[in-house]
Enzyme design. Structure first.
Site, PDB file in Angstrom:
ATOM      1  N   GLN A  15     -26.802 -18.662  32.470  1.00 37.14           N
ATOM      2  CA  GLN A  15     -27.864 -18.138  31.608  1.00 37.14           C
ATOM      3  C   GLN A  15     -28.648 -17.009  32.277  1.00 37.14           C
ATOM      4  O   GLN A  15     -29.356 -16.267  31.605  1.00 37.14           O
ATOM      5  CB  GLN A  15     -28.839 -19.261  31.204  1.00 37.14           C
ATOM      6  CG  GLN A  15     -28.189 -20.299  30.295  1.00 37.14           C
ATOM      7  CD  GLN A  15     -29.182 -21.357  29.895  1.00 37.14           C
ATOM      8  OE1 GLN A  15     -29.432 -22.304  30.630  1.00 37.14           O
ATOM      9  NE2 GLN A  15     -29.800 -21.182  28.735  1.00 37.14           N
TER      10      GLN A  15
ATOM     11  N   HIS B 256     -26.462 -30.994  28.527  1.00 38.08           N
ATOM     12  CA  HIS B 256     -26.586 -29.646  27.956  1.00 38.08           C
ATOM     13  C   HIS B 256     -26.354 -28.579  29.033  1.00 38.08           C
ATOM     14  O   HIS B 256     -25.601 -27.626  28.821  1.00 38.08           O
ATOM     15  CB  HIS B 256     -27.984 -29.520  27.318  1.00 38.08           C
ATOM     16  CG  HIS B 256     -28.295 -28.185  26.716  1.00 38.08           C
ATOM     17  ND1 HIS B 256     -28.578 -28.021  25.377  1.00 38.08           N
ATOM     18  CD2 HIS B 256     -28.402 -26.955  27.285  1.00 38.08           C
ATOM     19  CE1 HIS B 256     -28.818 -26.719  25.150  1.00 38.08           C
ATOM     20  NE2 HIS B 256     -28.732 -26.066  26.289  1.00 38.08           N
ATOM     21  N   GLU B 257     -26.986 -28.776  30.191  1.00 39.25           N
ATOM     22  CA  GLU B 257     -26.857 -27.756  31.248  1.00 39.25           C
ATOM     23  C   GLU B 257     -25.459 -27.764  31.858  1.00 39.25           C
ATOM     24  O   GLU B 257     -24.910 -26.708  32.175  1.00 39.25           O
ATOM     25  CB  GLU B 257     -27.917 -27.957  32.336  1.00 39.25           C
ATOM     26  CG  GLU B 257     -29.367 -27.878  31.850  1.00 39.25           C
ATOM     27  CD  GLU B 257     -29.672 -26.695  30.946  1.00 39.25           C
ATOM     28  OE1 GLU B 257     -29.042 -25.631  31.108  1.00 39.25           O
ATOM     29  OE2 GLU B 257     -30.533 -26.853  30.066  1.00 39.25           O
TER      30      GLU B 257
ATOM     31  N   HIS C 167     -23.114 -25.775  29.866  1.00 36.94           N
ATOM     32  CA  HIS C 167     -23.202 -24.326  30.121  1.00 36.94           C
ATOM     33  C   HIS C 167     -22.233 -23.905  31.228  1.00 36.94           C
ATOM     34  O   HIS C 167     -21.698 -22.797  31.199  1.00 36.94           O
ATOM     35  CB  HIS C 167     -24.617 -23.932  30.570  1.00 36.94           C
ATOM     36  CG  HIS C 167     -25.572 -23.653  29.439  1.00 36.94           C
ATOM     37  ND1 HIS C 167     -25.387 -22.627  28.557  1.00 36.94           N
ATOM     38  CD2 HIS C 167     -26.735 -24.247  29.083  1.00 36.94           C
ATOM     39  CE1 HIS C 167     -26.399 -22.603  27.692  1.00 36.94           C
ATOM     40  NE2 HIS C 167     -27.231 -23.579  27.984  1.00 36.94           N
TER      41      HIS C 167
ATOM     42  N   CYS D 173     -32.097 -24.091  23.000  1.00 42.05           N
ATOM     43  CA  CYS D 173     -31.530 -23.502  24.205  1.00 42.05           C
ATOM     44  C   CYS D 173     -32.202 -22.154  24.423  1.00 42.05           C
ATOM     45  O   CYS D 173     -32.369 -21.386  23.476  1.00 42.05           O
ATOM     46  CB  CYS D 173     -30.023 -23.327  24.012  1.00 42.05           C
ATOM     47  SG  CYS D 173     -29.203 -22.538  25.406  1.00 42.05           S
ATOM     48  N   LEU D 174     -32.576 -21.875  25.658  1.00 42.91           N
ATOM     49  CA  LEU D 174     -33.241 -20.601  25.947  1.00 42.91           C
ATOM     50  C   LEU D 174     -32.335 -19.409  25.659  1.00 42.91           C
ATOM     51  O   LEU D 174     -32.807 -18.296  25.466  1.00 42.91           O
ATOM     52  CB  LEU D 174     -33.712 -20.570  27.402  1.00 42.91           C
ATOM     53  CG  LEU D 174     -34.787 -21.624  27.764  1.00 42.91           C
ATOM     54  CD1 LEU D 174     -35.122 -21.553  29.236  1.00 42.91           C
ATOM     55  CD2 LEU D 174     -36.033 -21.457  26.913  1.00 42.91           C
TER      56      LEU D 174
ATOM     57  N   GLY E  70     -34.569 -27.079  31.087  1.00 43.70           N
ATOM     58  CA  GLY E  70     -33.380 -26.949  31.915  1.00 43.70           C
ATOM     59  C   GLY E  70     -32.857 -25.529  31.853  1.00 43.70           C
ATOM     60  O   GLY E  70     -33.172 -24.783  30.914  1.00 43.70           O
TER      61      GLY E  70
END
Ligand code: ZN
Length: 153
Positions: A51, A132-133, A136, A90-91, A46
């Site tokens: 991000q 999670h997304e 963000h 997480c990226l 995701g």
């Protein structure tokens, strides 16, 4: 199609609240495609627009199941229930994994890339990825809510 640079923890943009998208324009469609490319290149499940440095309520999710890639504009959780604890990464937070408590089931409403209102129902990992997304988009990172760090050898 282009790979965008992923912002990492410490970058203030990750802590800001993203704005609603008023219209799904061609620019938003390009953003969705670029975000998908960026997510796949980084082997993530995701990615949220902050991000890649844009405060817009836009996310992409692909947990590599039969639904494949899902592009969501203005996603909003309208139902949630149950509970699960699973390992997340997480990226934007390199080299850190931790257990996080999330709802087991969510229903999310959103606009698709044609601007049509849709709903998606998700359980398990897909529910985790969506929560999670969407976090963000509100400036929230999983490091704010984890239960314990998980180290992999
Ligand atoms: Zn993340």
């Amino acid at each position: 199609m282009a790979i965008r640079k992923i912002r990492e923890i410490g970058d203030p943009i990750l802590r800001k609240k993203s704005k609603e998208v008023s219209q799904v324009t061609d620019r938003i469609k390009i953003l969705l495609d670029d975000m998908a490319d960026t997510m796949y290149k980084a082997d993530g499940v995701g990615l949220a627009a902050p991000q890649v440095g844009l405060l817009k309520r836009v996310i992409v999710v692909d947990i590599r199941d039969e639904d494949g890639l899902i592009k969501l504009v203005n996603p909003e959780i309208i139902e949630k229930d149950g509970e699960q604890v699973g390992v997340e990464g997480c990226l934007s937070v390199p080299d850190f994994n931790a257990n996080v408590k999330r709802p087991e089931h969510v229903v999310v409403k959103y606009l698709d890339e044609e601007g049509e209102e849709k709903q998606i129902e998700a359980h398990g990992l897909k529910a985790v990825a969506l929560c999670h997304e969407i976090d963000h988009l509100n400036g929230v990172l999983f490091v704010d809510k984890y239960e314990e760090e998980v180290k992999f050898d």
